[in-house]
Design a protein around this motif. Structure first.
Motif, PDB file in Angstrom:
ATOM      1  N   THR A  83       0.869  -1.051   0.266  1.00 20.33           N
ATOM      2  CA  THR A  83      -0.155  -0.057  -0.101  1.00 20.33           C
ATOM      3  C   THR A  83       0.895   1.119  -0.051  1.00 20.33           C
ATOM      4  OG1 THR A  83      -0.111   0.066   2.480  1.00 20.33           O
ATOM      5  CG2 THR A  83      -1.725  -1.054   1.396  1.00 20.33           C
ATOM      6  N   ALA A  84       0.185   2.208  -0.385  1.00 21.54           N
ATOM      7  CA  ALA A  84       1.086   3.545  -0.515  1.00 21.54           C
ATOM      8  C   ALA A  84       0.195   4.769  -0.087  1.00 21.54           C
ATOM      9  CB  ALA A  84       1.688   3.861  -1.626  1.00 21.54           C
ATOM     10  N   LEU A  85       0.958   5.858   0.463  1.00 18.40           N
ATOM     11  CA  LEU A  85      -0.024   7.005   1.066  1.00 18.40           C
ATOM     12  C   LEU A  85       0.947   8.147   0.494  1.00 18.40           C
ATOM     13  CD1 LEU A  85      -1.916   8.658   2.515  1.00 18.40           C
ATOM     14  CD2 LEU A  85      -0.244   8.436   4.523  1.00 18.40           C
ATOM     15  N   VAL A  86       0.514   9.216  -0.335  1.00 20.97           N
ATOM     16  CA  VAL A  86       1.102  10.591  -0.500  1.00 20.97           C
ATOM     17  C   VAL A  86       0.360  11.532   0.217  1.00 20.97           C
ATOM     18  CG1 VAL A  86       1.564  11.970  -2.324  1.00 20.97           C
ATOM     19  CG2 VAL A  86       1.714   9.642  -2.842  1.00 20.97           C
ATOM     20  N   HIS A  87       0.953  12.161   1.005  1.00 18.58           N
ATOM     21  CA  HIS A  87       0.654  13.014   2.134  1.00 18.58           C
ATOM     22  C   HIS A  87       1.190  14.539   1.704  1.00 18.58           C
ATOM     23  CE1 HIS A  87       0.356  14.383   6.597  1.00 18.58           C
ATOM     24  NE2 HIS A  87      -0.717  14.848   5.918  1.00 18.58           N
ATOM     25  N   LEU A 116      -3.144   6.238  -1.989  1.00 18.81           N
ATOM     26  CA  LEU A 116      -4.000   7.070  -1.385  1.00 18.81           C
ATOM     27  C   LEU A 116      -3.501   8.355  -1.425  1.00 18.81           C
ATOM     28  CD1 LEU A 116      -6.554   6.378   1.696  1.00 18.81           C
ATOM     29  CD2 LEU A 116      -5.462   8.747   1.273  1.00 18.81           C
ATOM     30  N   MET A 117      -4.060   9.511  -1.738  1.00 17.56           N
ATOM     31  CA  MET A 117      -3.681  11.015  -1.648  1.00 17.56           C
ATOM     32  C   MET A 117      -4.176  11.630  -0.704  1.00 17.56           C
ATOM     33  SD  MET A 117      -2.237  13.351  -4.797  1.00 17.56           S
ATOM     34  CE  MET A 117      -1.783  14.778  -4.512  1.00 17.56           C
ATOM     35  N   ALA A 118      -3.857  12.305   0.204  1.00 16.15           N
ATOM     36  CA  ALA A 118      -4.497  12.970   1.203  1.00 16.15           C
ATOM     37  C   ALA A 118      -3.631  14.489   1.003  1.00 16.15           C
ATOM     38  CB  ALA A 118      -4.326  12.594   2.670  1.00 16.15           C
ATOM     39  N   VAL A 119      -4.542  15.665   0.818  1.00 18.08           N
ATOM     40  CA  VAL A 119      -4.177  16.637   0.532  1.00 18.08           C
ATOM     41  C   VAL A 119      -4.450  17.786   1.799  1.00 18.08           C
ATOM     42  CG1 VAL A 119      -4.011  18.743  -1.122  1.00 18.08           C
ATOM     43  CG2 VAL A 119      -4.173  16.269  -1.896  1.00 18.08           C
ATOM     44  N   GLU A 120      -3.597  18.206   2.532  1.00 17.86           N
ATOM     45  CA  GLU A 120      -3.822  19.185   3.684  1.00 17.86           C
ATOM     46  C   GLU A 120      -4.074  20.537   2.862  1.00 17.86           C
ATOM     47  OE1 GLU A 120      -2.089  18.891   7.448  1.00 17.86           O
ATOM     48  OE2 GLU A 120      -1.873  16.944   7.288  1.00 17.86           O
ATOM     49  N   TRP A 121      -4.895  21.645   3.424  1.00 20.35           N
ATOM     50  CA  TRP A 121      -5.163  22.845   3.105  1.00 20.35           C
ATOM     51  C   TRP A 121      -5.091  22.959   1.488  1.00 20.35           C
ATOM     52  CZ3 TRP A 121      -5.419  26.620   6.680  1.00 20.35           C
ATOM     53  CH2 TRP A 121      -5.096  26.300   7.842  1.00 20.35           C
ATOM     54  N   SER A 122      -6.252  22.091   1.076  1.00 22.64           N
ATOM     55  CA  SER A 122      -6.380  21.983  -0.384  1.00 22.64           C
ATOM     56  C   SER A 122      -7.156  23.130  -0.966  1.00 22.64           C
ATOM     57  CB  SER A 122      -7.327  20.722  -0.586  1.00 22.64           C
ATOM     58  OG  SER A 122      -8.510  20.787   0.278  1.00 22.64           O
ATOM     59  N   GLU A 123      -7.551  23.959   0.063  1.00 27.35           N
ATOM     60  CA  GLU A 123      -8.068  25.116  -0.702  1.00 27.35           C
ATOM     61  C   GLU A 123      -7.180  26.279  -1.167  1.00 27.35           C
ATOM     62  OE1 GLU A 123      -8.017  25.639   3.913  1.00 27.35           O
ATOM     63  OE2 GLU A 123      -7.917  24.026   2.461  1.00 27.35           O
ATOM     64  N   ARG A 124      -5.984  25.974  -1.116  1.00 24.72           N
ATOM     65  CA  ARG A 124      -4.820  26.757  -1.696  1.00 24.72           C
ATOM     66  C   ARG A 124      -4.797  26.455  -3.429  1.00 24.72           C
ATOM     67  NH1 ARG A 124      -3.970  29.801   2.545  1.00 24.72           N
ATOM     68  NH2 ARG A 124      -2.279  29.139   3.884  1.00 24.72           N
ATOM     69  N   LEU A 125      -5.475  25.138  -3.736  1.00 29.78           N
ATOM     70  CA  LEU A 125      -5.455  25.011  -5.073  1.00 29.78           C
ATOM     71  C   LEU A 125      -6.398  26.081  -5.990  1.00 29.78           C
ATOM     72  CD1 LEU A 125      -5.975  21.134  -4.861  1.00 29.78           C
ATOM     73  CD2 LEU A 125      -3.809  22.338  -5.627  1.00 29.78           C
ATOM     74  N   SER A 126      -6.267  26.137  -7.081  1.00 27.45           N
ATOM     75  CA  SER A 126      -7.175  26.948  -7.849  1.00 27.45           C
ATOM     76  C   SER A 126      -8.273  26.271  -8.481  1.00 27.45           C
ATOM     77  CB  SER A 126      -6.422  27.887  -9.116  1.00 27.45           C
ATOM     78  OG  SER A 126      -6.044  26.674 -10.109  1.00 27.45           O
ATOM     79  N   PHE A 127      -8.420  25.100  -8.137  1.00 27.46           N
ATOM     80  CA  PHE A 127      -9.393  24.069  -8.664  1.00 27.46           C
ATOM     81  C   PHE A 127      -9.971  23.129  -7.613  1.00 27.46           C
ATOM     82  CE2 PHE A 127      -5.593  22.435  -9.742  1.00 27.46           C
ATOM     83  CZ  PHE A 127      -5.682  20.845  -9.689  1.00 27.46           C
TER      84      PHE A 127
END
Length: 132
Positions: A83-87, A116-127
């Motif tokens: 398994t793998a996680l990208v944080h 599995l990709m977990a993105v903190e502070w995803s509101e920084r993305l433009s989309f």
């Protein structure tokens, strides 16, 4: 995109929710596994939830906030399979173009790893990423 709010009593409950989400994520067909977008104030429990995700993926190493590294990759084993996680943590990337660029690089890596990709502070993305 499905959004849900859950009131959690403490860090243990937050980590337990992460474990549950990881199990639900693993149960989905590979092409239907979403990216998890984590939002909340400082100290809201985003990294704590990610620690639970890692535990649910059979990852034993300590999970810390990648605020300064921006991204961390973890490998685990669950039921005999890898398994793998990208944080990802976009907190320090105030310009959307920088957040978008890092996200694209890490999304490609996550797809290659089946992570599995977990993105903190995803509101920084433009989309809002497709499949999130």
């Amino acid at each position: 995109m499905e959004s849900r709010s859950v009131l959690l009593a403490d860090a243990a409950a937050t980590q337990d929710l992460g474990r549950q989400l990881a199990q639900q994520w693993l149960a989905l067909p590979a092409g239907e596994r979403p990216i998890l977008l984590l939002q909340g104030d400082l100290g809201a429990g985003k990294t704590c939830l990610t620690q639970g995700l890692a535990a649910g993926l059979g990852i034993d190493e300590p999970i810390t906030s990648p605020t300064f590294a921006l991204a961390q990759h973890y490998q685990g084993v669950l039921a005999g399979r890898g398994t793998a996680l990208v944080h990802l943590d976009l907190y320090r990337l105030e310009q959307a173009v920088a957040a978008d660029e890092l996200f694209a690089q890490e999304e490609e890596e996550a797809l290659a790893l089946g992570a599995l990709m977990a993105v903190e502070w995803s509101e920084r993305l433009s989309f809002v990423p497709e499949g999130a």
